[in-house]
Design a protein around this motif. Structure first.
Motif, PDB file in Angstrom:
ATOM      1  N   LEU A  74       4.541   6.056  -5.792  1.00 17.54           N
ATOM      2  CA  LEU A  74       4.183   6.068  -6.598  1.00 17.54           C
ATOM      3  C   LEU A  74       3.256   6.900  -7.375  1.00 17.54           C
ATOM      4  CD1 LEU A  74       4.030   1.987  -7.991  1.00 17.54           C
ATOM      5  CD2 LEU A  74       6.067   4.029  -8.171  1.00 17.54           C
ATOM      6  N   GLY A  75       2.360   7.271  -5.942  1.00 18.87           N
ATOM      7  CA  GLY A  75       0.895   8.428  -6.884  1.00 18.87           C
ATOM      8  C   GLY A  75       2.339   9.703  -7.095  1.00 18.87           C
ATOM      9  N   PHE A  76       3.281   9.544  -6.340  1.00 18.00           N
ATOM     10  CA  PHE A  76       4.132  11.067  -6.277  1.00 18.00           C
ATOM     11  C   PHE A  76       4.837  10.622  -7.831  1.00 18.00           C
ATOM     12  CE2 PHE A  76       2.085  10.994  -2.474  1.00 18.00           C
ATOM     13  CZ  PHE A  76       1.538  12.309  -2.169  1.00 18.00           C
ATOM     14  N   ARG A 108       5.136  10.793 -11.521  1.00 19.82           N
ATOM     15  CA  ARG A 108       3.739  10.677 -12.106  1.00 19.82           C
ATOM     16  C   ARG A 108       4.469  10.072 -12.908  1.00 19.82           C
ATOM     17  NH1 ARG A 108      -0.518  12.013 -12.632  1.00 19.82           N
ATOM     18  NH2 ARG A 108       0.055  12.682 -14.482  1.00 19.82           N
ATOM     19  N   VAL A 166       0.800  -1.249  -0.119  1.00 20.46           N
ATOM     20  CA  VAL A 166      -0.366   0.426   0.423  1.00 20.46           C
ATOM     21  C   VAL A 166       1.071   1.276   0.091  1.00 20.46           C
ATOM     22  CG1 VAL A 166      -1.914   1.553   1.052  1.00 20.46           C
ATOM     23  CG2 VAL A 166      -1.735  -1.035   1.138  1.00 20.46           C
ATOM     24  N   LEU A 167       2.042   1.206   0.946  1.00 21.80           N
ATOM     25  CA  LEU A 167       2.311   2.794   0.882  1.00 21.80           C
ATOM     26  C   LEU A 167       3.581   2.912  -0.521  1.00 21.80           C
ATOM     27  CD1 LEU A 167       3.776   2.721   4.523  1.00 21.80           C
ATOM     28  CD2 LEU A 167       2.188   3.845   3.132  1.00 21.80           C
ATOM     29  N   GLU A 192     -11.773   2.938 -12.893  1.00 23.92           N
ATOM     30  CA  GLU A 192     -12.029   2.665 -11.620  1.00 23.92           C
ATOM     31  C   GLU A 192     -12.401   1.383 -10.748  1.00 23.92           C
ATOM     32  OE1 GLU A 192     -15.518   4.491 -10.649  1.00 23.92           O
ATOM     33  OE2 GLU A 192     -14.706   6.777 -11.462  1.00 23.92           O
ATOM     34  N   GLY A 204      -9.278  -4.722  -7.362  1.00 22.55           N
ATOM     35  CA  GLY A 204      -8.004  -4.100  -6.403  1.00 22.55           C
ATOM     36  C   GLY A 204      -9.151  -4.262  -5.095  1.00 22.55           C
ATOM     37  N   ARG A 238      -1.415   6.865 -16.382  1.00 23.98           N
ATOM     38  CA  ARG A 238      -2.444   8.570 -16.161  1.00 23.98           C
ATOM     39  C   ARG A 238      -3.916   7.947 -15.424  1.00 23.98           C
ATOM     40  NH1 ARG A 238      -2.438  13.626 -15.913  1.00 23.98           N
ATOM     41  NH2 ARG A 238      -4.824  13.768 -15.832  1.00 23.98           N
ATOM     42  N   ARG A 239      -4.323   6.937 -16.517  1.00 23.22           N
ATOM     43  CA  ARG A 239      -6.040   6.425 -16.360  1.00 23.22           C
ATOM     44  C   ARG A 239      -6.007   4.959 -15.868  1.00 23.22           C
ATOM     45  NH1 ARG A 239      -9.118  10.295 -14.951  1.00 23.22           N
ATOM     46  NH2 ARG A 239      -9.335  12.127 -15.993  1.00 23.22           N
ATOM     47  N   ILE A 240      -6.234   4.666 -15.095  1.00 21.98           N
ATOM     48  CA  ILE A 240      -6.672   3.964 -14.510  1.00 21.98           C
ATOM     49  C   ILE A 240      -7.857   3.484 -14.098  1.00 21.98           C
ATOM     50  CG2 ILE A 240      -5.831   1.423 -12.821  1.00 21.98           C
ATOM     51  CD1 ILE A 240      -2.999   1.821 -12.983  1.00 21.98           C
ATOM     52  N   LEU A 288       2.233   1.526  -3.653  1.00 22.03           N
ATOM     53  CA  LEU A 288       1.253   2.094  -4.590  1.00 22.03           C
ATOM     54  C   LEU A 288       1.265   3.494  -4.071  1.00 22.03           C
ATOM     55  CD1 LEU A 288      -1.270  -0.168  -4.206  1.00 22.03           C
ATOM     56  CD2 LEU A 288      -0.150   0.007  -6.494  1.00 22.03           C
ATOM     57  N   LEU A 289       1.119   4.370  -2.748  1.00 21.57           N
ATOM     58  CA  LEU A 289       1.116   6.102  -2.796  1.00 21.57           C
ATOM     59  C   LEU A 289       2.120   6.246  -3.247  1.00 21.57           C
ATOM     60  CD1 LEU A 289      -0.855   6.899  -1.064  1.00 21.57           C
ATOM     61  CD2 LEU A 289       0.130   6.605   1.138  1.00 21.57           C
ATOM     62  N   VAL A 340       3.427   5.775 -13.361  1.00 21.77           N
ATOM     63  CA  VAL A 340       2.384   5.874 -13.449  1.00 21.77           C
ATOM     64  C   VAL A 340       1.814   5.904 -14.887  1.00 21.77           C
ATOM     65  CG1 VAL A 340       2.585   5.315 -10.754  1.00 21.77           C
ATOM     66  CG2 VAL A 340       1.762   7.019 -11.950  1.00 21.77           C
ATOM     67  N   TRP A 378      -9.318  -1.052  -9.650  1.00 23.65           N
ATOM     68  CA  TRP A 378      -8.632   0.300  -8.700  1.00 23.65           C
ATOM     69  C   TRP A 378      -9.582  -0.912  -7.616  1.00 23.65           C
ATOM     70  CZ3 TRP A 378      -4.733   1.407  -7.163  1.00 23.65           C
ATOM     71  CH2 TRP A 378      -3.671   2.419  -7.542  1.00 23.65           C
TER      72      TRP A 378
END
Ligand code: HEM
Ligand SMILES: [Cu+2]
Ligand SMILES: [Cu+2]
Lengths: 835, 219, 107
Positions: B51-53, B55, B45-46, B64, B71, B60-62, B48-49, B58, B67
């Motif tokens: 990776l959000g930073f 850009r 989880v951390l 919903e 997920g 752009r659009r996955i 994934l978090l 990752v 996820w």
């Protein structure tokens, strides 16, 4: 200056109408939601500090083995007060304050639906909190742990007033919480901007709607438990005493029926803060709005089905444990949906590491771990080992601090510029964050381990031989680091308030309506009210604040000195009515004082004086209700932008009607819990069957049911008469209805005092039967009183065929009284054969 | 590394991580499994978090549904169901039903313990049990709620006035184990403890025939 | 408000099943009346299974109604949320009830 251009005349008029009274009078009579919200939050921070200091005492005591800092007597008071203050005096009031402050602004309204109720809740909270703090100063604080298990908390084992303080203080504050819950639910449902259908609501509103509904159903079991335990302590009615047909397990069920939802009641508003701030910080929209709404409700209701996981060791058979084990793990799913939606939002947007974001990251890292240990605890065999150890202490702090404190800190950082209108001081906040974050993990991470190494919770010291010394020392150091971080955070907030420069209109680029008010906001929020056509109104129209301030929205004029806002259809957001809100008033503090006197008399053992308080409460409530409504007809009034709607008292679907529905739901839950208690004791408690049963009650039952049904029927006819305009007949029928309720009341009293009821102090059977009778009697009396009020209102011209919504509310309560009379008397009738 | 060091020192008289009976052993095992799983999930989880930073790396659009549907709901549910099954299997094996077992009665009171047996005189605040043979402890209290817990042998059960709760325990080796009151029971809670003595089969037989603990060399 | 009720309804059914099964199990295993314990337990156990099945059927029925989609139901996001909630609650009900399939009396 960034202040938008205004329509000066409109502003002057609004200021005159909406401003609180000047000076000290204003402090006592202010009902404005912005001010009450701020007061709630400030008081909550004060209680957090007190409870935090207590936590420091705990950690000081546990830092080294065989510490002689405090003994077990004082230690019991310290951890009980720490837990109690944190849960009841910090967490709940904190989010209530946030909701009171934010909701009307986010929804595009000028105030909450019931400003005086908000103020009343605040005063109840202050008085109840004062009771708890006072008890600490005189060394008589509650000391049975925050869940107050009986029999330890009953008269025999806690003879002092310590337990009474907890029961009365907590109940008092809970009343305040239910008031806030009803107010929040109605505000979200009724006082939205035109065009804001349910699915266009900001997520925070969804979270608060679910939270408030949870409070409506979650708090009554504890209030019931507290009332019963207090009655047992004060008058000897044995609800929980295992030697007289009571059962301590009943207390546990009632407590955790409240206590588990409570944890989610605390978590959901914080999650609402995350769902609001996170997209702003990532400069995008939230991912999975619909998924989140669905998971909010899943969580809200699932959380009511988990209470037994706090009772895995009380000897419940394995199959029943399995149900609750499954249910408890299930909540992880909707929680995961939200977490993943947040991460997905970050992926979709362009997140920046601004200070609120930092706290959100803190939330992620702490809360995820808390959730995982929660799942572990939901697994029955593991729970048997970990239960009542430091593992649980660590888990609950990971959940509460990760799931509530970190998001709330993010929220404070995010919205403080809105409150103060000032920019924050660079760096200070970051330093505070790192101290809190690192201090937190240092305090609690290894506490899991020491728990599994056998350290029980609530022990005041331990031996060096146990091998727990190093971890405990680390915990204590961490706790002080964290405390330093909190102090720095507070200093940052205060400094921002007093010294720093003005901030811009919208420092973060938020897209919800609260950023369309002036910053800091005025007492009326919006000079004219917005309409919305999407979920992010400020994305559609970034300069909306200016247009509204210039009077370009709804209700851009004042009349009759009314405080006006718009009422809408609960689903579609279509305009239905102009809601006329009450202004400054001394009634809230007076009513809170009267309520408080009741609790003080109970505490002091002056039971004979409590009727005095009740009379006062009734008189003040009467006055309170009387000041609403109007004796003249207004018809459709212009509401701006070409629309015309009547004032709310000339409509049916009013905020008051909804509030009454929710209050009755809470009330019904209270009754359901009592009936559950009866059945539970009957089936499970030791010492049944009772030595004596109810005598024959057939006649009284028949009379009470017939009379109350007749009362309900005549009220129904009276309302029809009002519709037809024959007010004279309506008055006569209303009086007849009141009389019917009165007759039923006499019949119920005859059961209670006519010798058919066995001695109530002998056995739980008689005690519960008496409690049920008291419940019916109270509601019949209340219905009679409301009917008297209704007839008086018809007589004085407040009611007309158009203005009849009050009678609809009185109708709800009258029919409720009749229905409960029927239900309870039938139950008692059947319970006559108890052996 | 630090964690490992600490883990190495997880012994002690009351450590659940130093089990001496089948129940405690299976639960300690369960803890290890869950600890590994939880650590793994936290890291995922951390990450994934984080990776959000980043850009640039990752997509752009996955969708919903990927996820949230697959997920959050899919993977999480599978993990939970597996854990639940594991939990039921471990828990089901510890139920106090069936099979031959010696019954011992434990009565808690502010603040001492009292143990009695079916076919023998009571032993006051010392619980005596055989090695390698399950015992069912019938736990109750006479005043407030207490908790019966021998951390190295297995889970705990509350001692509730008016109720009798059963707990199945077994010791794998002879010796003394510390028992504790787990539920807060007032100012004496901290020291509300007892000793459990597991006797070898021969000693146990002698004990049941009436031999005193002193005579068997345990005092 | 109707949307809110339709969403909450799914989980309320779940909550009802859970509470009912727990209550029935409690009654089946209540102390006292040792004489016909076996019969009593079988009776309550059949009731539990019955309630479980009824709730699952109710959720299926609701989903069928939603799928057929009479006009008075909301469309768009609300509809998806309502339907999703019922699917999820159905799954939750199935899962929560599983322990009842292992009738192990009252140990
Ligand atoms: C400020 C940092 C905090 C520290 C250092 C801290 C520390 C502790 C410790 C050491 C205990 C265990 C006492 C014992 O079992 O002997 C405890 C108990 C507890 N804490 Fe905290 N705590 C903090 C914040 C909070 C917060 C924010 C909440 C809730 C919102 C909270 C709620 C509780 C509760 C409910 C208990 C259980 C009390 C009981 O056993 O009756 N704590 N805390
Ligand atoms: Cu004890
Ligand atoms: Cu204890």
């Amino acid at each position: 200056m960034t202040e938008p251009l205004l329509d000066p005349r409109l502003q002057r008029d609004l200021d005159r109408i909406w401003s609180p009274e000047p000076g000290w009078r204003g402090v006592l009579t202010n009902v404005n939601h912005t001010d009450i919200g701020k007061r709630f939050m400030i008081a909550a921070v004060v209680y957090f500090s007190v409870a935090g200091l207590l936590a420091m005492l705990i950690r000081a005591q546990l830092a080294s083995p065989r510490s002689a800092f405090v003994g077990p007597e004082i230690y019991g008071q310290i951890f009980t007060m720490h837990g109690t203050l944190m849960m009841f005096m910090f967490a709940i009031p904190m989010f209530e304050g946030l909701a009171l402050y934010l909701l009307p602004k986010m929804l595009g309204s000028r105030d909450m639906a019931f400003p005086r109720i908000g103020a009343y809740g605040w005063w109840c909270y202050v008085f109840g909190g004062a009771m708890l703090l006072g008890s600490m100063l005189v060394g008589k604080a509650p000391d049975g742990g925050w869940f107050m298990y009986t029999p330890l908390s009953s008269r025999t084992y806690t003879p002092g007033i310590n337990a009474d303080i907890w029961l009365l203080g907590a109940t008092f504050v809970e009343i305040s919480a239910i008031c806030a819950a009803v107010e929040i639910a109605v505000t979200v449902l009724k006082l939205r901007a035109p065009g804001m259908s349910l699915v266009r609501m900001p997520l925070f509103a969804w979270y608060m709607l679910a939270t408030s509904l949870m409070m409506v159903f979650g708090f009554p079991p504890l209030i019931l438990g507290s009332v019963l335990l207090e009655v047992e302590r004060a008058f000897g009615w044995p609800f929980f005493d295992p030697t007289r047909g009571g059962d301590s397990l009943l207390w546990q069920h009632l407590f955790w029926l409240f206590g588990h939802p409570e944890v989610y009641i605390i978590f959901l508003p914080a999650a609402g803060v995350v769902s609001t701030i996170l997209p702003v910080m990532a400069r995008t929209r939230i991912v999975g709005y619909g998924w989140i709404v669905a998971s909010i409700f899943a969580l809200a209701i699932l959380s009511f089905g988990l209470w037994v996981h706090h009772m895995f060791t009380v000897g419940i058979p394995h199959m029943a444990l399995a149900f609750f084990s499954v249910a408890s793990t299930l909540v992880a799913v909707p929680t995961a949906v939200q977490l993943f939606a947040w991460i997905a939002t970050l992926w979709q947007g362009r997140p920046e590491l601004k200070l609120p974001m930092l706290y959100l990251l803190g939330m992620f890292s702490v809360f995820v771990m808390g959730g995982l240990t929660g799942v572990m605890l939901a697994i029955v065999p593991f729970n048997w080992q970990a239960h009542d150890t430091a593992f649980v202490t660590a888990h609950l702090h990971y959940v509460l601090i990760g799931g509530f404190v970190f998001p709330i800190l993010a929220g404070i950082v995010h919205w403080l510029p809105h409150v103060t209108g000032r920019a924050r001081i660079p760096r200070l906040g970051e330093a505070a964050f790192w101290l809190i974050f690192l201090g937190f993990h240092a305090t609690f991470l290894l506490m899991h381990l020491v728990g599994l190494m056998g350290m029980r919770r609530r022990i005041d010291t331990y031996d060096a031989a146990a091998g727990w010394t190093a971890i405990n020392l680390l915990s204590s150091v961490g706790a002080f680091v964290m405390a330093f971080g909190f102090a720095l955070f507070l200093a940052d907030c205060v400094l921002q308030r007093v010294v720093n420069r003005r901030s811009g209109q919208s420092p973060w680029g938020g897209t919800t309506l609260e950023w369309a008010t002036a910053v800091p906001p005025r007492s009326y929020n919006f000079a004219s009210l917005p309409a919305v056509s999407s979920r992010d109104p400020l994305m559609d129209e970034p300069r909306m604040a200016v247009r509204l301030a210039r009077g370009g929205g709804y209700l851009a004029a004042t009349r009759y000195g009314w405080r006006e806002t718009l009422g809408v259809d609960t689903t579609t957001g279509r305009i239905l009515q102009i809601v006329v809100l009450p202004g400054s008033s001394a009634l809230p503090i007076l009513l809170a004082g009267a309520t408080g006197s009741f609790f003080l008399f109970m505490l002091a053992g002056l039971y004979g004086l409590t009727p005095l308080s009740l009379v006062l409460v009734v008189a003040i409530s009467w006055r309170w209700a009387w000041t609403t409504g109007s004796t003249s007809e207004h018809g459709e009034l212009p509401a701006g932008l070409g629309s015309s709607v009547p004032p709310h008292f000339e409509t049916q679907d009013t905020p008051g009607w909804w509030a009454s529905i929710f209050t009755l739901s809470a009330n019904g839950t209270f009754l359901a819990s009592l009936i559950f208690g009866f059945a539970f004791l009957w089936v499970v408690a030791p010492g049944w069957p009772p030595p004596a049963c109810l005598g024959p009650i057939g006649t009284e039952t028949a009379i009470a049911i017939l009379a109350s049904t007749a009362g309900s029927a005549s009220l129904a006819v009276a309302r029809r008469m009002v519709q037809r305009g024959s007010l004279g007949n309506a008055i006569r029928l209303g009086a007849a209805a009141a009389a019917g309720m009165g007759v039923a009341l006499v019949a119920v009293a005859a059961i209670a005092f006519g010798g058919t009821l066995p001695i109530v102090t002998d056995h739980a059977y008689a005690a519960v039967a008496a409690a049920l009778l008291a419940y019916v009697a109270m509601h019949l009396a209340l219905a009679a009183l409301m009917l008297a009020y209704g007839t008086a209102r018809i007589g004085t011209g407040y009611v007309s065929p158009r203005r009849s919504h009050e009678l609809a509310i009185i109708g709800q309560w009258t029919h409720y009284a009749t229905a409960t009379t029927l239900l309870i008397l039938v139950i008692l009738f059947l319970a006559q054969s108890c052996r | 590394m630090a964690v490992l060091l600490v883990l190495a020192g997880c012994g002690g008289d009351v450590s659940t991580l130093d089990p001496a009976g089948p129940s405690a052993t299976s639960i300690a095992m369960m803890w290890s499994v869950m600890l590994i799983g939880a650590t793994f999930i936290t890291i995922v989880v951390l990450s994934l978090l984080a990776l959000g930073f980043r850009r640039s790396v990752v997509p752009r659009r996955i969708p919903e549904s990927l996820w949230l549907g697959y997920g959050a709901i899919g993977i999480v549910s599978v993990a939970l169901i597996a854990l639940l099954i594991y939990g039921f299997l471990v828990g089901g094996g510890q139920r106090p039903i069936g099979g031959p077992a010696t019954t011992i009665r434990a009565t808690a009171q502010q603040w001492h313990w009292h143990f009695s047996y079916e076919a023998r005189a009571p032993t006051g605040a010392v619980l005596v049990m055989p090695v390698g043979h399950p015992v069912t402890v019938e736990v109750t209290a006479t005043d407030v709620i207490h908790g019966f817990w021998i951390p190295r042998l297995g889970g705990k059960v509350d001692a509730i006035p008016g109720h009798v709760n059963r707990l199945r325990l077994q010791a794998d080796r002879p010796g003394r184990f510390v028992g504790l009151c787990a539920e807060f029971c007032g100012t004496g809670h901290r020291d509300h403890s007892f000793t459990a003595i597991a006797l070898s089969p021969a000693d146990w037989r002698a004990f049941m025939d009436g031999a005193s603990l002193e005579a068997l060399g345990h005092d | 408000m109707r949307t809110v009720l339709a969403i909450a309804g799914a989980w309320l059914v779940w909550a009802f099943v859970l509470a009912a099964m727990y209550a029935l199990h409690g009654m089946a295993c209540a102390p006292g009346g040792e004489a016909d314990e076996g019969r009593r337990i079988t009776m309550f156990w059949s009731l539990m299974v019955g309630i479980w099945a009824a709730a699952v059927l109710a959720a299926l029925l609701m989903l069928w109604i939603l799928w057929r989609g009479p006009s008075q139901w909301p469309g768009g996001v609300s509809r998806k949320v309502v339907a999703g909630s019922w699917v999820a609650a159905l799954a939750a009900m199935l899962l929560t009830g599983v322990p009842v399939l292992f009738p192990q009396a009252c140990g």
